[in-house]
Scaffold this active site. Sequence first.
Site: not given
Length: 201
Positions: A101, A136, A179-180
């Site tokens: 979509n 960083h 995230t997993k």
Amino acid sequence: MGELASESRARAPEVRRTFARFQEDPMGTLRVVLAVLRARRAFRHCQRVGERARLFGSCSVENQGSITIGDRLLMHGGTVRCEMVAQRSGRIEIGSRVFINYGTSISAHRLVRIGDECQIGQYAIIMDSDYHTPGHLKIPGEARPIVLGSRVWLGARVTVLKGVTIGEGAVVAAGSVVTKDVPAWTMVAGVPAVPVREIAH
């Protein structure tokens, strides 16, 4: 010459079906034909595009690596365009009969693989890299593959982060951040996404 004649005979039933649909609904058939032509143009720099890929609206494609698309992709990029970016050595692999979509963004530094018959809701983000290392900002982050099994359903505004595998038939609720890894035939929800229930199949 014989090969051309053979191919023409093989495609004759499809041509007859298209003509019959045109007689029943000329404007609808014209929209589909234009969507097929739009897909061919938008995905012209992909390594492979399967049969009858359709694009309603637009999709921005940047391919420095490899992008392959299976048969019968249906992508809606009308309200907000979709985008696919394969960086150098990155691969995007989209299976057959996938729906994507509007507003969806797919980015691969290594690999994003989307299985057959997946359904991806609007404004989904699927990216296998964070683009920077925390603390960083000028150092690129590590890329890890994302794999969606077949028949996965991502709701609206779902974000899938690097290194995640989502099993076959899993459902991710709208607004979730994955995230997993997600087991097959499981519904997950939340930020970060956690299992809610199993899905009967």
